[in-house]
Every structure is written in structure tokens, then in C-alpha cells.
Design a protein around this motif. Structure first.
Motif, PDB file in Angstrom:
ATOM      1  N   VAL A 476       0.975  -1.194  -0.095  1.00  0.00           N
ATOM      2  CA  VAL A 476      -0.302   0.121   0.110  1.00  0.00           C
ATOM      3  C   VAL A 476       1.043   1.120   0.213  1.00  0.00           C
ATOM      4  O   VAL A 476       0.242   2.197  -0.278  1.00  0.00           O
ATOM      5  N   ASN A 477       1.889   1.350   0.726  1.00  0.00           N
ATOM      6  CA  ASN A 477       3.054   2.406   0.408  1.00  0.00           C
ATOM      7  C   ASN A 477       3.484   2.256  -0.960  1.00  0.00           C
ATOM      8  O   ASN A 477       3.316   3.505  -0.996  1.00  0.00           O
ATOM      9  N   MET A 478       3.522   1.592  -1.142  1.00  0.00           N
ATOM     10  CA  MET A 478       4.081   1.614  -2.791  1.00  0.00           C
ATOM     11  C   MET A 478       2.974   2.097  -3.516  1.00  0.00           C
ATOM     12  O   MET A 478       3.341   3.084  -4.769  1.00  0.00           O
ATOM     13  N   GLU A 479       1.375   2.147  -3.709  1.00  0.00           N
ATOM     14  CA  GLU A 479       1.159   2.578  -4.103  1.00  0.00           C
ATOM     15  C   GLU A 479       0.294   3.881  -3.857  1.00  0.00           C
ATOM     16  O   GLU A 479      -0.392   4.322  -4.827  1.00  0.00           O
ATOM     17  N   LEU A 480       0.517   4.201  -3.026  1.00  0.00           N
ATOM     18  CA  LEU A 480       0.420   5.757  -2.496  1.00  0.00           C
ATOM     19  C   LEU A 480       1.108   6.871  -3.488  1.00  0.00           C
ATOM     20  O   LEU A 480       0.899   8.061  -2.787  1.00  0.00           O
ATOM     21  N   TYR A 481       2.232   6.099  -3.417  1.00  0.00           N
ATOM     22  CA  TYR A 481       3.110   7.704  -3.717  1.00  0.00           C
ATOM     23  C   TYR A 481       3.636   7.504  -5.235  1.00  0.00           C
ATOM     24  O   TYR A 481       3.590   6.379  -6.471  1.00  0.00           O
ATOM     25  N   PRO A 482       3.962   8.819  -6.167  1.00  0.00           N
ATOM     26  CA  PRO A 482       4.287   8.737  -7.725  1.00  0.00           C
ATOM     27  C   PRO A 482       5.773   8.304  -8.204  1.00  0.00           C
ATOM     28  O   PRO A 482       6.249   7.659  -6.937  1.00  0.00           O
ATOM     29  N   THR A 483       5.632   7.614  -9.063  1.00  0.00           N
ATOM     30  CA  THR A 483       6.657   6.874  -9.554  1.00  0.00           C
ATOM     31  C   THR A 483       7.923   7.380  -9.080  1.00  0.00           C
ATOM     32  O   THR A 483       9.065   6.469  -8.312  1.00  0.00           O
ATOM     33  N   MET A 544      -4.662   2.665 -11.186  1.00  0.00           N
ATOM     34  CA  MET A 544      -3.600   2.734 -11.608  1.00  0.00           C
ATOM     35  C   MET A 544      -2.052   3.306 -10.349  1.00  0.00           C
ATOM     36  O   MET A 544      -2.530   4.695  -9.891  1.00  0.00           O
ATOM     37  N   LEU A 545      -1.063   3.038 -10.796  1.00  0.00           N
ATOM     38  CA  LEU A 545      -0.094   3.632  -9.562  1.00  0.00           C
ATOM     39  C   LEU A 545      -0.109   4.572 -10.420  1.00  0.00           C
ATOM     40  O   LEU A 545       0.139   5.298 -10.863  1.00  0.00           O
ATOM     41  N   PRO A 546       0.020   6.299  -8.853  1.00  0.00           N
ATOM     42  CA  PRO A 546      -0.214   7.214  -9.173  1.00  0.00           C
ATOM     43  C   PRO A 546       1.372   7.787 -10.196  1.00  0.00           C
ATOM     44  O   PRO A 546       2.884   7.335  -9.664  1.00  0.00           O
ATOM     45  N   GLU A 547       1.363   8.282 -11.364  1.00  0.00           N
ATOM     46  CA  GLU A 547       2.572   8.918 -11.821  1.00  0.00           C
ATOM     47  C   GLU A 547       3.501  10.589 -11.031  1.00  0.00           C
ATOM     48  O   GLU A 547       4.429  10.779 -11.231  1.00  0.00           O
ATOM     49  N   THR A 548       2.065  11.502 -10.634  1.00  0.00           N
ATOM     50  CA  THR A 548       2.805  12.092 -10.654  1.00  0.00           C
ATOM     51  C   THR A 548       2.094  12.939  -9.126  1.00  0.00           C
ATOM     52  O   THR A 548       1.322  11.827  -8.655  1.00  0.00           O
ATOM     53  N   ILE A 549       2.568  13.970  -8.444  1.00  0.00           N
ATOM     54  CA  ILE A 549       2.241  13.760  -7.422  1.00  0.00           C
ATOM     55  C   ILE A 549       0.961  14.668  -7.148  1.00  0.00           C
ATOM     56  O   ILE A 549       0.194  14.413  -6.472  1.00  0.00           O
TER      57      ILE A 549
END
Length: 572
Positions: A476-483, A544-549
């Protein structure tokens, strides 16, 4: 303008008539070339070895720092025992002070009688009576173990080799604290390196350093050098684990990302079971340390086996390299990259700063909220995870069996997570598992001491709950921040678990001296609070994984628009 739908059909439509039109992302392309096909399965398999190897660094002190039963070495006592034909029990009763008396283990382990066992004419029935001036055994003065110790163990550990007992027993805690300190400091440095120079580069470099440091630990000539090398190993080994986790998460599609993350962490559990077997088969700590370090040399071959994360290359504006790797993945999966994807620029936010910065984790309201909640949950998960292992081990009799049982508890947790998060999502299973862990600790306190079996069952339930929570906070940590911030965010937030790892022994053992169940009350409070805070985070299932802030800021109100997306391809 020529528009291609997701099935590749041409339509001549004005861009402004498409409210949901956007350039494609890597997740969109993975839908066509395989979200979890041959390439992803092979990458998951080889990277799971990284997760399994990390278990020996994380909890290896259980076997490396094992403290067997011990007593002072008394010069001449062994010779007297041999002359008199004593059994071991008789020798201990006649030559070791306070042996067998409840609450007097310190005297038998850290003190010896101030007598000369080489004196001629000593009686074999009661040799202490031969020393005039002492009316009874309790009046004989005791002195520290000036000549070393005798250990009741056929193997060896850092404790038996460097005599880390009695006044020096704290050095075993320092040995483990140095690993956690390395985790903590390395979290920031290695996390930045992975976001700045790439996941693959970080994986290879940390594997080399960890392998070298692990061998140096086994060859250390003194305690000081052993601690220094152990710190160095901790500095890079956690970053090595996280780099592998991020790398595999970024090359699978969103529908399989959670499963892959759980499998990666389940490999850690298999590593615990394997470590237990190796420790039983290799009871000498230096050979055991060398054996569990060897896999890190094997990881160096990943330089030729694994490509760089195309998602990271996109975040660094290296689209050409990213598309080459995408083409390689498609070929490996036996798929053909659709023509309308071959010459496009993958979506990225123009003008955004793509270099990772620590302050980006706190810059905006949602990012700030996510960071603080995740930090606390990382701290809680590690505290309860390690604390329950230590608390359960207090009454343990067989080190290897106790360790094996505690590791087995983690396997059902992985399957429960896979089932629940696919049906329910992330947030509710995560919150419930954390609340269950806290509640189990609280109920255990209320169970009478004579119903020991029920206490064990409740502690196992708490261990399973916090294992689920620990595994879920990772992905979940990985899914909540941009690349461009993903690796740094995981390393920074997870650094709090290293702080609680340093505190856990003090909370368990020092508070237990006041009241045996007091640590469980602490675990219950922090666990229940953590479970409540999880409900403040957004659900990430199917997104989708966020790409930007900006994507992160809109995550809490993002709809699942995947079916409405139309990919744009401008023909010139």
C-alpha cells in the motif's frame, strides 16, 4: 487527428469531445503485452530469492547470538570431578553456587566460589567442608568469572566465542541494534540511490556490498570489527530487499501487483523456515554466517538477467530506453506490441520536478497525511511483529521448534491477504488485521495464567494479524506515491520500523520485569490506534499507480476510469 481506441480501431473524433482522453501509461501497455505472463513470472521467481535471503539479516541474531546455559570456569574443578567420578549434575551441585535455586541464576552463571579447587586432600563427598573458616556454603565469598565460562552447547555463537554474558550481555543487544541502525540510516541513502540511479543499479550494488560485509562479519577477529561489519551489512541489505520489491512491482499490471507483493513477502517467510533448518544443521555461527551470505553473490548475476524498471525510466524522461524494455517484455511474453504504441511518448507531467526530494513527501496535504499515517503503521507493525516473537519466546524450551512454529504462522496470513484484498480491497483488511492484533494482545492479558494454551493461541492470532498488517503496509505504501518518489517513500516510511526494532527488546524485557503482561498492553494500545488511522487512507484497489504528485492528491476521489480511457496517437 487520428484516435485509436483500446482495441486499435480508428475513429476521427475531436480531442475536445473526449473528456477522459489521455496519453497511455505503462499500465495501459501492460494490458496488451501481458500483466503477469512469462517475463513477470520469471522476474518474480528470481527476485523472491532476494526476499528470502534478507530474513537471515533481519532475525539472524536469534541463532548467531544464541546464549546457552553457562557457568563460571573454575580452575581445578573439572580435574576434581574426574578424580572423584562425579556426574555432571553432582559436579554442578558441589562446585557451582546457588545452582538450581529459583531466582538465583545470576549467582550460578556469573559468580564462582573464591576457593582453590587444586588444593590437595579435598573430599569427594563435600569438598567445601575442607576449606576452614567457612561454616556453610552460603558464607563462602563469591567472585566474578575471572577465568571465563563453560557453555553447555556443542555449537558456537558470538556469545560463546566473545563471552557476551553477565556484565557483557548488553553487547548482544548492541549487535542487533547496529543492524537496525544500519537499516535506519541506509533507508534514506539507499532509497535516494534507487530513485536517482535506478532500481537495477541499486539492487546490484547493495548485493555486492551486503555479500562483502556478510563475509567480513564471519571473518571478524574481534567483537568491535564484527559490529562494524554488521552495521555495514544492515546499511545496504534492507535497501536491497526494497529495491527488489519495487522492481517487480513496477513491471506487473495493477490487477496482479498486490499478489506479487504478497508472494515476495511470503518468500521472506520461507527464508525464515530455511534459516531455521540451516541453523539446526550448522550450529557454528561463523559457518552459518558464511552460508546465509553466499546467496548475495548469486544476485550479482541479475545484472544480466533483469532489465531496468521501464516505469523508472519514464519518470527520468528516458522514454526511448523504456520502450526498448517494453518491447523486450512483449517478446518474452510472446505478445506483439500494438502498432499504435510503438512510437508514442508515454505519459508524464511536463514541468514537474522528477528528481526525488525528501520534502516532497510532506509538500502537499494528501502526501503529508499518507506519510505520517504510514510512518506510524510501519513503526507499529515492526514493534508488534518483533515484540510478539520475543514475548512468546520467554517461556520457550526448544529454540528451533519455537522459531519454526512462529514462522509457520505467517504462511496462512499471506493466503488470507490474497483472498480478501481481491474481493474487498486494501483498506478494510489492513485495518481489521491491525485491530485484531491489538485486540488479541489485550485479551491475552485478561486470560488467567493457568490457561496457558489459550494465551498461546491468542498470541498466535495476534502474530498472524500483525503479519498481515506488516505485509499490507509494504505494497500500500508503494501504491500511494508517484513513481519518482516511490522507492524513497518506502525507505523513509519503513525507517520507522527500524526505530521500533531497536526499542522492542527494551519494551518487552524491561517492562516484563515490572509486570509480565505489561508489554502486551503497550502492543494493544498502539495496535488499536494504528488500525483506526488506516481508515483515513484512500482505497487503492483497481487504481493505476500514481505517476505525479497531482495524481496522489486526486487519489481519494479518483474513479476507476480504465474502461473510459481512449489512447491518443497523433499521425503527422
Amino acid at each position: 487527428m487520428t484516435i485509436y481506441s483500446s482495441v486499435g480501431k480508428r475513429n476521427h473524433v475531436s480531442y475536445f469531445e473526449l473528456p477522459y482522453a489521455k496519453m497511455p501509461t505503462l499500465d495501459d501497455i501492460l494490458e496488451h503485452i501481458g500483466e503477469f505472463d512469462l517475463f513477470q513470472k520469471q522476474a518474480t521467481f528470481v527476485l523472491c530469492f532476494v526476499s528470502a535471503a534478507f530474513s537471515s539479516v533481519y532475525v539472524g541474531v536469534v541463532f548467531l547470538g544464541f546464549t546457552p546455559e553457562h557457568r563460571c570456569l573454575s580452575p581445578g574443578a573439572a580435574e576434581l570431578s574426574s578424580r572423584c567420578g562425579w556426574s555432571l549434575e553432582e559436579e554442578l551441585n558441589l562446585t557451582v553456587p546457588e545452582q538450581g535455586r529459583p531466582g538465583e541464576s545470576l549467582s550460578s552463571q556469573c559468580r564462582r566460589y573464591d576457593v582453590d579447587w587444586n588444593t590437595t586432600g579435598l573430599s569427594c563427598t563435600n569438598p567445601l567442608e575442607n576449606f576452614t573458616g567457612y561454616g556453610n556454603r552460603s558464607s563462602i565469598p563469591l567472585v566474578p568469572c575471572q577465568d571465563g565460562w563453560v557453555y553447555d552447547s556443542s555449537g558456537s555463537s558470538i556469545v560463546t566465542e566473545f563471552n557476551l554474558v553477565c556484565e557483557d550481555s548488553w553487547k548482544v543487544d548492541l549487535f542487533q541494534s547496529c543492524v537496525c541502525a544500519g537499516f535506519f540510516i541506509g533507508s534514506i541513502c539507499v532509497g535516494y540511490m534507487a530513485d536517482r540511479f535506478g532500481r537495477k543499479f541499486c539492487l546490484i550494488v547493495t548485493s555486492l556490498v551486503s555479500a562483502t560485509a556478510g563475509i567480513l562479519v564471519a571473518l571478524a577477529p574481534s567483537y568491535l570489527w564484527m559490529v562494524i561489519f554488521r552495521f555495514l551489512q544492515g546499511f545496504v541489505s534492507k535497501g536491497n530487499w526494497v529495491a527488489g520489491y519495487i522492481l517487480i512491482s513496477e513491471v506487473v499490471g495493477p490487477s496482479h501487483r498486490n499478489t506479487v507483493g504478497i508472494l515476495y513477502q511470503a518468500a521472506f517467510t520461507f527464508g525464515l523456515i530455511l534459516l531455521d533448518g540451516l541453523a539446526y544443521a550448522i550450529p557454528h555461527w561463523r559457518w552459518l554466517q558464511i552460508t546465509v551470505t553466499l546467496p548475495y553473490f548469486f544476485f550479482l548475476f541479475y545484472y544480466w538477467c533483469l532489465p531496468e524498471s521501464p516505469r523508472w525510466l519514464m519518470s527520468r524522461r528516458q522514454n526511448d530506453k523504456a520502450m526498448k524494455i517494453v518491447g523486450y517484455i512483449a517478446k518474452k511474453n510472446g505478445k506483439q506490441l500494438p502498432a499504435h504504441f510503438q512510437n508514442i511518448n508515454l505519459e508524464e507531467e511536463d514541468g514537474e520536478k522528477l528528481s526525488p526530494s525528501f520534502m516532497d513527501l510532506f509538500r502537499t496535504p494528501q502526501m503529508r497525511k499518507h506519510t505520517f499515517i504510514l510512518m506510524y503503521n510501519w513503526w507499529t507493525s515492526s514493534l508488534l511483529y518483533q515484540g510478539l516473537i520475543m514475548h512468546m519466546a520467554m517461556a520457550g524450551e526448544n529454540m528451533y521448534l519455537d522459531f519454526f512454529y512462529s514462522a509457520l504462522v505467517e504462511l496462512p496470513a499471506a493466503f488470507i491477504i490474497i483472498i480478501t484484498i481481491n474481493c474487498v480491497g486494501r483498506r478494510y483488511p489492513w485495518a481489521v488485521s491491525t485491530l485484531v492484533a491489538g485486540a488479541a494482545c489485550l485479551i491475552t492479558v485478561l486470560v488467567p495464567e493457568d490457561i496457558h494454551w489459550l494465551k498461546v493461541i491468542l498470541c498466535c492470532i495476534g502474530r498472524m494479524g500483525i503479519t498481515m498488517s506488516f505485509e499490507m503496509v509494504c505494497f500500500v505504501n508503494m501504491e500511494l506515491y508517484p513513481t519518482f518518489l516511490r522507492n524513497l517513500s518506502v525507505m523513509v516510511c519503513s525507517s520507522l520500523c527500524d526505530v521500533s526494532g531497536m526499542l522492542a527488546p527494551f519494551i518487552v524485557y524491561r517492562l516484563a520485569e515490572i509486570w509480565r503482561e505489561l508489554p502486551l498492553i503497550v502492543f494493544a494500545v498502539v495496535g488499536l490506534v494504528a488500525g483506526g488511522l488506516v481508515m483515513l487512507l484512500p482505497e487503492t484497489k483497481g487504481k493505476m499507480l500514481p505517476e505525479t504528485i497531482e495524481d496522489v492528491e486526486n487519489l481519494h476521489r479518483q474513479e476507476n476510469l480504465r474502461d473510459k480511457i481512449i489512447y491518443l496517437h497523433v499521425q503527422t
